[in-house]
Scaffold this motif. Structure first.
Motif, short mmCIF file in Angstrom:
data_model
loop_
_atom_site.label_atom_id
_atom_site.label_comp_id
_atom_site.label_asym_id
_atom_site.label_seq_id
_atom_site.Cartn_x
_atom_site.Cartn_y
_atom_site.Cartn_z
N THR A 10 -63.08 -17.40 -0.65
CA THR A 10 -61.84 -17.68 -1.38
C THR A 10 -60.83 -18.42 -0.53
OG1 THR A 10 -61.01 -15.51 -0.76
CG2 THR A 10 -62.12 -15.68 -2.87
N TYR A 11 -61.26 -18.87 0.66
CA TYR A 11 -60.32 -19.61 1.51
C TYR A 11 -59.77 -20.84 0.80
CZ TYR A 11 -63.70 -23.32 2.24
OH TYR A 11 -64.54 -24.38 2.05
N GLY A 12 -60.54 -21.38 -0.14
CA GLY A 12 -60.11 -22.60 -0.81
C GLY A 12 -59.34 -22.35 -2.09
N LEU A 13 -59.14 -21.09 -2.44
CA LEU A 13 -58.44 -20.80 -3.69
C LEU A 13 -56.95 -20.66 -3.42
CD1 LEU A 13 -60.89 -18.15 -5.15
CD2 LEU A 13 -60.94 -20.61 -5.39
N SER A 34 -51.56 -29.17 -0.48
CA SER A 34 -52.99 -29.31 -0.75
C SER A 34 -53.28 -30.21 -1.94
CB SER A 34 -53.63 -27.94 -0.99
OG SER A 34 -53.48 -27.14 0.16
N VAL A 111 -57.50 -27.57 -9.26
CA VAL A 111 -58.42 -27.32 -8.14
C VAL A 111 -58.18 -28.40 -7.09
CG1 VAL A 111 -60.81 -27.18 -7.39
CG2 VAL A 111 -60.16 -26.28 -9.63
N PRO A 112 -57.83 -28.04 -5.86
CA PRO A 112 -57.57 -29.05 -4.82
C PRO A 112 -58.81 -29.91 -4.58
CG PRO A 112 -56.80 -26.88 -4.13
CD PRO A 112 -57.61 -26.67 -5.36
N LYS A 114 -59.85 -31.30 -1.95
CA LYS A 114 -60.55 -30.99 -0.72
C LYS A 114 -61.43 -29.75 -0.85
CE LYS A 114 -56.89 -28.17 1.40
NZ LYS A 114 -57.72 -26.95 1.49
N ASP A 115 -61.11 -28.88 -1.81
CA ASP A 115 -61.87 -27.65 -1.99
C ASP A 115 -62.94 -27.76 -3.07
OD1 ASP A 115 -60.29 -26.35 -0.08
OD2 ASP A 115 -58.80 -25.76 -1.59
N ARG A 118 -66.87 -27.79 -2.07
CA ARG A 118 -67.38 -26.48 -1.63
C ARG A 118 -67.44 -25.49 -2.80
NH1 ARG A 118 -70.27 -23.26 1.88
NH2 ARG A 118 -69.29 -21.23 2.12
N LEU A 119 -66.42 -25.53 -3.65
CA LEU A 119 -66.41 -24.61 -4.79
C LEU A 119 -67.55 -24.92 -5.77
CD1 LEU A 119 -62.58 -24.31 -5.51
CD2 LEU A 119 -64.09 -22.62 -4.43
N TYR A 148 -70.24 -32.76 -0.83
CA TYR A 148 -70.73 -31.55 -0.16
C TYR A 148 -72.25 -31.56 -0.17
CZ TYR A 148 -71.21 -26.83 1.52
OH TYR A 148 -71.53 -25.74 2.30
#
Length: 424
Positions: A10-13, A34, A111-112, A114-115, A118-119, A148
């Motif tokens: 969840t680092y990207g949330l 972000s 949703v960013p 950059k994330d 990965r998500l 990714y």
């Protein structure tokens, strides 16, 4: 199976305390660092913060109740609510709920960037976990288009094809993952080797089986690892009995003789090669280790047969060596060298292997392999490795396994503390 630590993804949330706390009454609408527009009402922010606090406290029930009461009125609030549902699902280890929450997040425009890659991979992983292989592949493809393409995604593709009972399609992905990990300079986990070896084994690719086992042993070289590797490799069809004998010798050199079968098979191969004294010594070692008994029919009969022959073999060696010196080719010297080798008289074996090679007319692979082993067992590890490096053809794999052993012995020597001489 490719694995990720779901409690850390969840680092990207942005639905964590950092963003929730950032949305104060004074910032009704602000572009976050972000990317997405942070737009939350004070009441929503307060409720989301309370839910986030409950999640961090491990109180899933309280967090669930607070999240259910949220009434998102903007795209970002919908994103935050989905993120909180995801975190509660992680807390409960509910993979289906995690996957649904991610879908809800993807429905928003917050949703960013950059994330997102990965998500999307995580979405593919979760779809795999809940059994939706088609969506798992689709999400991995989407993640790749976004940039990714991690090794974890490569291994996950392999797992999906294995689940679909398509090992031929899975194998290239496992091979790719190993190649990429090697290129990165990072150690390859033992489980990756095991998966690749299993696939090569099933495909009958014994060259790759041997290569992978040797690479694995260079990193994971306990006695148990050696026994497992050699026992499996020894099942290769059509393997020369002399090659098999040298692999059993290697197993013994590693202290990896662990069962009645190990000792019995080694003794039988030695006897078949005419190495009666070696067969006798192996049976005695098996009995001393408690793996063989004097009443065991197969080895008792073998022991009775090889004992008198062993004495004759040893007694005949000096005359055989003298005769080999004047022979027109190296075949007699090779036979004498093999006898000395079987008696663990390695310096004498080295001299005879060199004589055999100089005279010619012998199997170069076998002679160089055993010359390398004899040199190493005599203490000349660099010389042994150099001799083994010359081996090709049918003996290349056994030479490769012994080379791994030499490398391990060299590391042990290098790690020994230097002994300083006493002050005079």
């Amino acid at each position: 199976m490719a694995r990720i630590q779901l409690s850390t993804i969840t680092y990207g949330l942005l639905a964590t305390a950092g963003v929730i706390a950032a949305a104060t009454p004074a910032m009704a609408k602000k572009q976050s660092a972000s990317g997405p527009v942070v737009q939350m009402s004070e009441s929503f922010r307060a409720s989301a913060h309370a839910a986030d606090a409950a999640i961090k406290a491990g109180d899933a029930a309280s967090a669930q109740g607070r999240i259910a009461a949220l009434m998102p009125s903007s795209d970002f609030e919908a994103y935050v609510a989905a993120g909180l549902r995801f975190e509660v699902a992680v807390l409960r280890q509910d993979y289906q709920a995690q996957r649904i929450a991610l879908t809800d997040m993807f429905k928003t425009s917050s949703v960013p960037k950059k994330d997102a890659p990965r998500l999307r991979y995580i979405a593919g992983y979760l779809s795999y976990v809940v059994g939706n292989n088609a969506d798992a592949l689709a999400q991995l493809d989407y993640a790749k288009t976004l940039g990714y393409d991690g090794i974890d995604a490569t291994l996950l593709r392999a797992d999906i094809y294995l689940r679909k009972n398509k090992p031929k399609e899975a194998r290239p992905y496992v091979q790719e993952a190993l190649a990429r990990q090697r290129a990165s300079g990072q150690p390859i986990p033992a489980a990756w080797y095991d998966r690749a070896i299993s696939m090569a084994y099933a495909a009958g690719d014994w060259s790759e089986v041997g290569s992978l086992y040797r690479e694995r042993l260079s990193l994971y070289g306990s006695a148990g690892e050696w026994r497992s590797a050699l026992a499996n490799y020894l099942t290769a069809p059509g393997m020369d009995s002399q090659v098999q004998l040298d692999l059993y010798r290697l197993q013994a050199a590693n202290g990896a003789m662990a069962s009645e079968r190990d000792y019995q098979a080694y003794a039988q191969f030695a006897e078949k090669a005419g190495n009666h004294a070696e067969a006798k010594a192996i049976i005695e070692a098996g009995r001393a280790a408690g793996k063989l008994t004097s009443t065991q029919a197969a080895t008792a009969t073998l022991m009775k047969s090889v004992t008198p022959k062993a004495a004759k073999q040893i007694a005949a060696l000096p005359a055989a060596a003298k005769k080999a010196a004047s022979a027109k080719d190296g075949s007699a010297a090779l036979a004498v060298a093999d006898d000395y080798f079987s008696l663990s008289q390695f310096p004498q074996a080295v001299a005879q292997y060199r004589l055999a090679l100089s005279k010619g007319g012998v199997d170069q692979g076998r002679a160089n392999t055993r010359l390398g082993i004899a040199l190493a067992r005599s203490g000349d590890l660099p010389g042994g490795k150099a001799a083994l490096a010359q081996v090709s053809g049918n003996w290349a794999n056994v030479a490769g396994f012994w080379t791994v052993w030499i490398d391990q012995q060299s590391r042990k020597v290098a790690e020994r503390p230097a002994i300083s001489s006493p002050a005079s």
